[in-house]
Design a protein around this motif. Structure first.
Motif, PDB file in Angstrom:
ATOM      1  N   PRO A 488       8.777  -7.398   2.871  1.00  0.00           N
ATOM      2  CA  PRO A 488       7.523  -6.887   2.293  1.00  0.00           C
ATOM      3  C   PRO A 488       6.403  -6.893   3.328  1.00  0.00           C
ATOM      4  O   PRO A 488       6.268  -7.812   4.132  1.00  0.00           O
ATOM      5  CB  PRO A 488       7.236  -7.877   1.159  1.00  0.00           C
ATOM      6  N   ARG A 518       6.961 -15.019   3.775  1.00  0.00           N
ATOM      7  CA  ARG A 518       6.968 -13.553   3.897  1.00  0.00           C
ATOM      8  C   ARG A 518       6.509 -13.086   5.276  1.00  0.00           C
ATOM      9  O   ARG A 518       6.091 -11.940   5.454  1.00  0.00           O
ATOM     10  CB  ARG A 518       6.072 -12.913   2.825  1.00  0.00           C
ATOM     11  N   ILE A 702       0.505  -7.231   2.755  1.00  0.00           N
ATOM     12  CA  ILE A 702       0.809  -7.421   1.333  1.00  0.00           C
ATOM     13  C   ILE A 702      -0.505  -7.373   0.571  1.00  0.00           C
ATOM     14  O   ILE A 702      -1.450  -8.098   0.916  1.00  0.00           O
ATOM     15  CB  ILE A 702       1.531  -8.766   1.100  1.00  0.00           C
ATOM     16  N   GLY A 768       6.844  -9.728  -4.217  1.00  0.00           N
ATOM     17  CA  GLY A 768       7.352  -8.687  -3.334  1.00  0.00           C
ATOM     18  C   GLY A 768       8.671  -8.193  -3.864  1.00  0.00           C
ATOM     19  O   GLY A 768       8.789  -7.851  -5.054  1.00  0.00           O
ATOM     20  N   ASP A 769       9.680  -8.117  -2.998  1.00  0.00           N
ATOM     21  CA  ASP A 769      11.002  -7.760  -3.482  1.00  0.00           C
ATOM     22  C   ASP A 769      11.609  -8.882  -4.319  1.00  0.00           C
ATOM     23  O   ASP A 769      12.594  -8.691  -5.019  1.00  0.00           O
ATOM     24  CB  ASP A 769      11.923  -7.422  -2.308  1.00  0.00           C
ATOM     25  N   ARG A 837       3.393  -2.855  -5.407  1.00  0.00           N
ATOM     26  CA  ARG A 837       3.732  -2.081  -4.221  1.00  0.00           C
ATOM     27  C   ARG A 837       4.808  -1.073  -4.542  1.00  0.00           C
ATOM     28  O   ARG A 837       5.753  -1.362  -5.198  1.00  0.00           O
ATOM     29  CB  ARG A 837       4.214  -3.016  -3.103  1.00  0.00           C
TER      30      ARG A 837
END
Length: 837
Positions: A488, A518, A702, A768-769, A837
């Motif tokens: 991310p 991250r 991010i 994020g993911d 996102r």
């Protein structure tokens, strides 16, 4: 031999070759300059069939073909001349003088070059039956003539003129267009060989002797035209020379095979030239050099076929074992009944394409057991069939899968020779001579046997070299990253181009990997040297960087640990290295450098700059500390790291290369793939001397809406409050489906920090993911997973985290430690939530 016909005007564009006769015109420059440094002039002669039978070294340099490749071929097919210039080399127009200029592909890079031509018919003196020379052709690069003319260097040709000017030098063989080639305006008067010309020639050619000098001068004075001799070579004693000792001048007759008529002597179409010992050794030497001039085993086989035709045979085909041709297996010590071969080269002196359909290159063959091809490989000796009759030709044709090959074999002399190197059979090559040509004699067999030994060793050396290169390349590829990581807040793209020479497999390496929080770790390095050792060291360096990066060290501490490791491993472990850490939440990059090329940062607006990262000393040198430089970056920026192979050139400072790189990266943003390709296209040569590695990173960051941070008071009441705050944030992110499990895991980490930590506690969530949870505290004791039995009162917290979380871990920070875990996000079928996102 005397050049007949009127002297033609120089070709278009060769004005520098003329001597201006107008008032005030300067004199030819060669009169007051040394002989060295003049331009080479190519010269070759054609027989009455329009085939080349003499080819000098200057022609090799200009057109790229050697004497063995040129012999017996027509200039039109060899030189790739334009259609309008091919007629000058046809036998029916041999009686005309011709000159002109045309574009011919260069031998070195294939680019067109303007070449000037002077073509003269040559009439043998006193020997009307001779058939060895009919046309003399001269050629030169007109661009070089304009720069360095009017002096022209000519190899293996002596030119004399009746005006008293004659020059000859092996190091720079001088031929002057005016007045040496130009006949005098008026025929010379009665002269005598004892005149000034005779004395000048005697001084220049002391090894010729009085008789030869008299003959040359008498011919010049009698005809009033230049005299040309193709059999005299001499070096002027006044010319500086570096190399082997000058050879004494020798004029020797060429031997003629008794079985051939005198009219066919020296004709490549009707038999081999003279077979004296010196000529044989010269042929073997030149052929061996051409065969061994390439480290490609297939190219060596092709060259073998080319040098054999037409000097030794009219047809040649090289067939290697399939495992040898494909380099897929070691040659077998014994051949079984299922031997498979591949035809890798075919050469002949028939019309082009005559045998393409019958014996195509690349065809896989299964020769029958009783054929001479298998017999030659099994016995290790050549098989000679003096004349192949119709019945034997039919049998050979049947062994090739039913293809009618009788026209190729019938009536011809057949010789099959095995290729054996280091005690193992690599294949065979077969030679055929036409019926009108004498068969292979003992001298031919000896020459072919010697060539077979040399060619087999070259083929085997090329195969071994290719195997070594493949091993090095496979080792290097296995140690480099396959696909960029998906993290991310960042996009990563790689490019790698090995050195132009296959043997220059080097130690350039690059990598990108996710770090806790991250963040993204990026490294580019270059091990000193090339070869398998450098590739192996590169793999160790890359593994060490990944191992140390997991500990979440500062970049300077990581390079310090890497330097200490390299010095413990040995003196040869020296490398440059640039290590960077990108934090997409804090929007900053941290760098530490060990003697590597600095990176280039491009802002979102397109402004590029070379980052002022301290250079440092290479890894493995030691003695100096490394520094960490932290640089803030904005979202949408691009970071480019590379090795010195991209920006360093011989004769140019590396700062100039960096400036060129920076200028290419400036401007509107482009896709990272296109950026990498553009850098390679602009800065990388077609055959780079060093490896090139590029890492381009898009710094997207991010969004702040995907990050939540709480500073917690170290007291028991904070646990339920934190659970409530986490539940509220998950509901805001539309992650209620994982709220229960996630709250349970968060409470376990906070309780662990409260019981075993020290100081303040910080909780951070990042979406994020996956959903990341990090708990910071000031304690130094690292938690570890342990086994808790049924009666234990503690120790089950991390077991629960390990069982329910997708991943978890711990690492130290400057002031304490971090315990973290990741939880998978639920599958979303609808549109993404606002702010995501």
């Amino acid at each position: 031999m005397t050049i007949t016909g009127r002297q033609p005007a120089p070709p278009t564009g060769a004005d520098a070759l003329q001597t201006d006769q107008r008032a005030g015109a300067r004199q030819p420059r060669f009169l007051d300059q040394p002989l060295l440094g003049v331009v080479s002039m190519a010269a070759f002669t054609l027989n009455e069939h329009g085939r080349i039978n003499h080819w000098n070294h200057a022609a090799t340099d200009l057109f790229g073909a050697g004497p063995l490749q040129a012999a017996g071929r027509s200039p039109a097919s060899l030189l790739r001349l334009p259609q309008e210039h091919r007629g000058a080399f046809e036998p029916e127009v041999f009686g005309h003088v011709w000159c002109g200029a045309c574009m011919v592909p260069r031998a070195d890079d294939g680019r067109p070059a303007e070449v000037g031509w002077w073509v003269y018919p040559v009439e043998p003196d006193g020997d009307p039956g001779a058939r060895n020379v009919r046309v003399l052709a001269l050629a030169a690069d007109l661009r070089r003539l304009r720069e360095d003319g009017p002096g022209l260097a000519m190899d293996d040709v002596l030119v004399a003129a009746p005006d008293g000017d004659a020059r000859r030098a092996a190091g720079a063989r001088l031929l002057r267009v005016e007045p040496v080639l130009a006949p005098p305006a008026e025929p010379p008067g009665d002269g005598h060989p004892d005149g000034p010309l005779d004395r000048r020639l005697a001084e220049l050619l002391p090894a010729v002797g009085a008789a030869a000098t008299d003959a040359i001068v008498s011919r010049v004075l009698a005809h009033g035209r230049p005299a040309v001799s193709l059999s005299i070579t001499v070096r002027l004693p006044v010319v500086p020379h570096a190399g082997d000792m000058p050879r004494a001048l020798r004029i020797r007759p060429r031997a003629v095979a008794p079985s051939r008529p005198e009219a066919d002597r020296d004709d490549p179409e009707h038999g081999a030239p003279g077979t004296d010992e010196n000529e044989t050794l010269t042929f073997l030497s030149e052929a061996g050099q051409q065969i061994g001039g390439s480290l490609d085993h297939l190219q060596a086989a092709r060259t073998l076929a080319e040098v054999l035709v037409p000097r030794i045979a009219d047809f040649a085909a090289v067939e290697l074992l399939e495992g040898v041709a494909a380099d897929s297996a070691q040659p077998a010590a014994d051949l079984d009944e299922t031997v498979t071969m591949r035809r890798v080269a075919v050469a002949h002196n028939d019309e082009p394409g005559r045998w393409d359909g019958i014996v195509p290159e690349g065809e896989v063959l299964l020769p029958a057991h009783g054929t001479p091809f298998v017999r030659a490989m099994r016995t290790g000796r050549p098989v000679h069939v003096p004349r192949v009759d119709a019945e034997y030709a039919a049998g050979l044709s049947a062994s090739f899968g039913g293809r009618d090959m009788r026209p190729l074999f019938t009536g011809r002399d057949l010789l099959v020779v095995p290729l054996i190197a280091r005690g193992r059979v690599l294949g065979t090559f077969k030679l055929l001579r036409k019926p009108d040509r004498p068969g292979f004699d003992d001298l031919d067999l000896a020459m072919v046997d010697e060539l077979a030994r040399r060619a087999a060793l070259c083929v085997d050396n090329g195969r071994l070299y290719r195997r070594e290169v493949q091993v090095a390349q496979e080792l290097q590829r296995s140690m480099l990253p396959a696909d960029p990581p998906e993290v991310p807040g960042a996009r990563v793209h790689y490019r790698y181009r090995p050195a132009g020479q296959a043997a220059q497999v080097g130690g350039d390496w690059f990598d990108a990997f996710p770090l806790p929080g991250r963040r993204l770790g990026i490294v580019v390095g270059d091990v000193m040297g090339h070869g398998l050792t450098s590739a192996a060291i590169m793999g160790q360096m890359r593994t060490a960087v990944r191992t140390l990066a997991v500990e979440d060290m500062r970049p300077d501490l990581l390079l310090r640990q890497l330097d200490a490791l390299a010095r413990r491993l040995g003196e040869g472990y020296v490398a440059t290295c640039l290590y960077a850490v990108y934090d997409p939440v804090a929007r900053c990059c941290s760098f530490a450098n060990a003697g590597h090329v600095p990176p280039v940062l491009v802002s979102e607006s397109g402004e590029s700059r070379v980052l002022p990262v301290p250079a440092g000393l290479p890894i493995g040198v030691g003695g100096e500390p490394f520094e960490t430089t932290e640089i803030p970056v904005e979202d949408g920026s691009r970071l480019v790291l590379c090795t010195d192979g991209l920006v360093e050139r011989r004769g140019r400072d590396i700062d100039e290369g960096l400036e060129e790189l920076r200028a290419l990266l400036a401007g509107p943003a482009r896709p990272l793939d296109a950026t990498c390709d553009a850098l390679l296209g602009a800065l990388a040569t077609t055959a780079p001397a060093d490896d090139i590695a590029i890492v381009a990173v898009g710094l997207d960051g991010i969004p702040s809406g995907d990050v939540a941070v709480w500073e917690l008071e170290p007291e028991p009441s904070m646990v339920p409050r934190t659970r409530a705050q986490v539940a509220f944030k998950l509901a805001e992110w539309n992650l209620d489906a994982v709220a229960d499990t996630f709250q349970l895991l968060v409470s376990e980490l906070i309780t662990n920090a409260l019981l075993h930590g020290a100081g303040s506690i910080v909780l951070r969530l990042i979406r994020g993911d996956a959903l990341l949870c990090e708990v910071y505290d000031d304690g130094q004791d690292m938690p570890h997973l342990c086994h808790a039995d049924a009666t234990a009162e503690s120790g089950r917290g991390l077991q629960l985290v390990s069982h329910l979380a997708a991943a978890w871990g711990t690492h130290r920070t400057d002031g304490g430690k971090v315990v973290w875990f990741e939880h998978r996000l639920p599958q979303v079928t609808g549109p993404p939530p606002a702010g995501g996102r």
